[in-house]
Motif scaffolding. Structure first.
Motif, short mmCIF file in Angstrom:
data_model
loop_
_atom_site.label_atom_id
_atom_site.label_comp_id
_atom_site.label_asym_id
_atom_site.label_seq_id
_atom_site.Cartn_x
_atom_site.Cartn_y
_atom_site.Cartn_z
N UNK A 1 0.85 -1.26 0.04
CA UNK A 1 0.05 -0.12 -0.02
C UNK A 1 0.79 1.31 0.00
N UNK A 2 1.96 1.14 0.88
CA UNK A 2 2.75 2.35 0.70
C UNK A 2 3.60 2.59 -0.52
N UNK A 3 3.98 1.67 -1.02
CA UNK A 3 4.52 1.53 -2.42
C UNK A 3 3.77 2.36 -3.47
N UNK A 4 2.48 1.65 -3.62
CA UNK A 4 1.37 1.72 -4.86
C UNK A 4 1.06 3.50 -4.33
N UNK A 5 1.07 3.96 -3.01
CA UNK A 5 0.34 5.30 -2.65
C UNK A 5 1.40 6.27 -2.98
N UNK A 6 2.84 5.84 -2.79
CA UNK A 6 3.97 7.02 -2.75
C UNK A 6 4.31 6.95 -4.43
N UNK A 7 3.98 5.86 -5.07
CA UNK A 7 4.13 5.80 -6.55
C UNK A 7 3.01 6.61 -7.33
N UNK A 8 1.92 6.42 -6.96
CA UNK A 8 0.68 7.41 -7.66
C UNK A 8 0.75 8.66 -7.16
N UNK A 9 1.39 8.82 -5.79
CA UNK A 9 1.33 10.37 -5.44
C UNK A 9 2.58 11.15 -6.44
N UNK A 10 3.53 10.56 -6.79
CA UNK A 10 4.70 11.06 -7.37
C UNK A 10 4.24 11.12 -8.97
N UNK A 11 3.49 10.07 -9.29
CA UNK A 11 3.21 9.91 -10.73
C UNK A 11 1.81 11.03 -11.18
N UNK A 12 1.21 11.46 -10.19
CA UNK A 12 -0.06 12.03 -10.79
C UNK A 12 0.35 13.57 -11.04
N UNK A 13 1.45 14.34 -10.30
CA UNK A 13 1.72 15.82 -10.55
C UNK A 13 2.67 15.70 -11.70
N UNK A 14 3.48 14.57 -12.05
CA UNK A 14 4.42 14.33 -12.84
C UNK A 14 3.65 14.33 -14.21
N UNK A 15 2.41 13.45 -14.27
CA UNK A 15 1.63 13.19 -15.40
C UNK A 15 0.84 14.56 -15.85
N UNK A 16 0.47 15.22 -14.78
CA UNK A 16 -0.26 16.62 -15.20
C UNK A 16 0.72 17.47 -15.63
N UNK A 17 1.87 17.75 -15.35
CA UNK A 17 2.91 18.64 -15.86
C UNK A 17 3.25 17.99 -17.16
N UNK A 18 3.70 16.80 -17.33
CA UNK A 18 4.24 16.41 -18.81
C UNK A 18 3.09 16.22 -19.83
N UNK A 19 2.09 15.70 -19.37
CA UNK A 19 0.96 15.32 -20.30
C UNK A 19 -0.21 16.15 -20.73
N UNK A 20 -0.18 17.23 -19.83
CA UNK A 20 -1.35 18.10 -19.80
C UNK A 20 -0.92 19.53 -20.07
#
Lengths: 468, 240
Positions: free
Chosen positions: B87-106
């Motif tokens: 849960x910790x790994x998936x949560x941290x992974x999602x938390x890191x991925x979401x801002x990065x995705x908004x930044x790069x892909x949006x």
């Protein structure tokens, strides 16, 4: 007046004009002067007449020298090197520390032959105690605030000001909480004028206000998703047909009929990648079907953590299908994390076990074509789904069905038809509608700004600027 | 060694055979061994042992504890603890991925798509530039705008692609296929350069100064394949 050539001044004090001037006696002092001359008992009138023009010429000459001096002083002042003005040094806002920002006003001297130097040093017991060294030198017509990528809400200084950021690294050591002194110098040839030394202390910041538009979008999209989920719980949401996902059941059914296993790959990345998470979610749906049909499932992995997560998902799927006894711990197995040795091993599995269906979900790199071409040679149904856009061409050419980009993320909702996932998908569509609107409106605003040279459209467009 | 293993791998072009299996298993075994040694040295020694024992960074015990929870999977009664780590790994992974995705892909996508369609020329006239070689020309801006909007529309899942929507979606698919074709050609050329690299090595090692290993090993490989093929023909067919 001051920039007039000397001949203009000389012309107004020519002797002929001078004599005529006095002859007309229109000068208010003329009567006084004649009275004064008459009262003189020492000088003869002849001598006076001979001396007066000489004195005037001498006075005019003095006046000329003064005028020349003043005008040349002003011209020199314009050409003279000036020290940087309105220099500010402060901790760089919205960063992780170890950085200082220097801002100073642009001057009339920002020309090709003038350069700026940034002087930097630690603060000793006194300001003078710390030695300064030059850490950067650049042409004066560069390093403007307008060149920075900051939005208007975090920009410091006017657009025309100069800006330089002193960062830790590349021979410069900056520590948080330590005081440093920075100065800016104007340089032309061998001439240098130092600005004031200013002390500042770098500090890390808790919040990066540059990326506040990123946060607003995340909250907005999150809100849209939650709203859509609540709507999906109340009424059914339409989903268009995705051919690649319709083929999942067909592929599992074919494997069951042939009595052959199903091979499922989750890609090259770990669980921090959204595509791997999506691949793991789809694995749960596929595993549930294979459990129902009692078909063998093989999931070779490149990442041990992904393997452990997928083991849990597979186990849960078998439990939900009511076939926990059919679950095998080693249906998910680790091969190696090395890219091409993993590929060689999976190719070997394809050739020896001859699975009837191959699923390639998640992120892939150069191994994609090696995997899918081998799979195609065995005659298996192949379904791929990836957001690795550089590998999509290979999947499109070698697989029967390919889920392109976001279709991979839609797959889970499409297969399960659960309200939460359907609502999530609907929320994503609403988010895309917002983006389409932003692109349309933004293009109109940018065109208006380009035609009318208006600045206000840029203020709105900067809200969608990618600022780190 | 390099020449022999290259030829073993290339023998796969004929069919799956023991020489390919030998190279494959050797490759997997070596890579696993290398990974284990690297993980031990990088993670256990340099990231955990030395910082804690030598530098006294006791805070590192927190991630070590979370990581150790994964090992509870081998104890059935305590295996539920491993879910906290995941849960910790998936949560941290999602938390890191979401801002990065908004930044790069949006944000980055919008920033590069939104461009003025018309510009004001220095003389005061409004201009439309047709130069295809200039990425910022008005024509290219319109092509990019149509491409981005139509592809984005193709990925609408809750809207049926019928009527005008179908035309827009088909336009989006055309843009996708053109980009895939360009990427395919580009990558195939890159793969060709890799093949040329291997063939260059094989040619180099066919030189007399090396003892012509390419020639000898090619003969051994071909001979082995012929021998194995003859032996397989003599065996009864597989009953399965």
């Amino acid at each position: 007046m001051l920039k007039k050539p000397p001949s203009v001044f000389l012309a107004s004090f020519r002797s002929s004009t001078y004599r005529a001037y006095w002859r007309q006696s229109t000068h208010p002092l003329a009567s006084d002067r004649s009275e004064r001359f008459e009262r003189s008992s020492v000088c003869t009138s002849l001598a006076l007449h001979s001396l007066r023009p000489c004195r005037r010429i001498f006075l005019n000459f003095l006046l000329l020298i003064v005028v020349y001096g003043v005008s040349s002083t002003i011209v020199l002042a314009e050409d003279q090197l000036a020290q940087p003005a309105q220099v500010q040094v402060f901790d760089t806002p919205n960063d992780g520390g170890k950085s200082l920002t220097v801002v100073w006003a642009a001057g009339s001297q920002d020309r090709e032959d003038v350069r700026y130097e940034i002087w930097f040093g630690e603060v000793g017991d006194s300001i003078e105690a710390g030695p300064l060294k030059v850490i950067a030198e650049f042409p004066s017509a560069s390093h403007y605030v307008r060149e920075s990528k900051h939005g208007w809400w975090t920009r410091v200084g006017a657009l025309t000001d100069h800006r330089f950021i002193v960062r830790d690294g590349k021979g410069i050591e900056l520590k948080d909480g330590v005081r440093y002194q920075v100065a800016v110098a104007s340089v032309r040839g061998t001439e240098r004028l130092m600005g004031p030394k200013i002390i500042a202390t770098p500090q890390p910041n808790w919040f990066n206000w540059n990326a506040v538009n990123n946060l607003v979008l995340a909250v907005l999209f999150g809100g849209l998703v939650f709203y859509s989920i609540s709507q999906a719980k109340k009424k059914e949401i339409f989903l268009r047909r995705i051919p690649g996902l319709d083929a999942v059941d067909e592929a599992i059914g074919r494997a069951t009929e042939l009595g052959k296993p199903i091979l499922y790959l989750t890609g090259a990345h770990d669980m921090s990648d959204p595509s791997t998470i999506a691949a793991a979610v789809i694995l749960g749906r596929v595993a549930k079907r294979t459990a129902s049909y009692e078909t063998e499932l093989m999931v070779p992995h490149r990442d041990p953590i992904t393997m452990a997560v997928c083991q849990e998902i597979t186990k849960q799927a078998y439990l939900e299908a009511g076939k926990p006894d059919l679950f095998k711990e080693d249906s998910n197995f680790f091969i190696t994390s090395d890219q091409f040795s993993y590929t060689a091993a999976v190719d070997g599995i394809m050739l020896r076990k001859k699975p009837a269906a191959n699923f390639f979900m998640g992120a892939y790199f150069a191994e994609s074509l090696l995997l899918t071409e081998t799979g195609a040679s065995t005659g298996a149904i192949q379904i791929a789904g990836t957001d690795s856009d550089h590998q999509l061409p290979f999947f499109v050419t070698t697989c029967d069905y390919t889920l392109i980009g976001e279709e991979l993320y839609a797959a889970s909702a499409y297969l399960s038809r659960e309200p939460v996932q359907m609502g999530t998908l609907r929320g994503q569509d609403l988010g895309k509608a917002v983006l389409l609107t932003a692109i349309g409106v933004g293009t109109v605003l940018a065109t208006i700004g380009g035609i009318f040279h208006a600045e206000w459209p840029q203020l709105l467009l900067e809200l969608f600027k990618d600022v780190k | 060694m390099a020449t022999g293993l290259t030829l073993c791998i290339l023998s796969f072009l004929y069919k799956d055979n023991p020489l390919f299996k030998l190279a494959e298993h050797l490759y997997v075994g070596v890579s696993v061994g290398y990974t284990i040694v690297k993980a031990y040295d990088t993670v256990l020694v340099h990231l955990i042992f030395k910082p804690i024992v030598e530098n006294g960074e006791w805070v590192l015990l927190v991630p070590v504890t979370i990581g150790s929870l994964m090992l509870t999977r081998y104890v059935p009664k305590a295996s539920w603890l491993s879910r906290y780590a995941f849960a910790f790994i998936v949560g941290v992974g999602s938390g890191l991925a979401i801002p990065r995705t908004i930044s790069s892909f949006i944000l980055k996508q919008i920033e590069d798509t939104v461009r003025p369609l018309l510009m004001l020329a220095p003389g005061g006239d409004v201009t439309f530039t047709w130069d295809l070689h200039n990425p910022a020309s008005s024509l290219n801006v319109i092509i990019i705008l149509i491409g981005v909007t139509s592809v984005l529309f193709y990925f609408f899942f809750s809207v049926e692609h019928t009527g005008p929507g179908r035309v827009v979606a088909r336009t989006g698919v055309m843009f996708l296929m053109i980009s895939f074709g360009a990427a395919f050609g580009y990558t195939v050329m890159a793969r060709m350069s890799l093949l040329i690299g291997r063939l260059t090595d094989l040619i180099e090692f066919s030189d007399a100064s090396y003892g012509r290993p390419t020639v000898w090993l090619a003969l051994v490989t071909i001979g082995t394949l012929i021998f194995l093929s003859r032996r397989t023909q003599g065996e009864p067919p597989d009953q399965h």
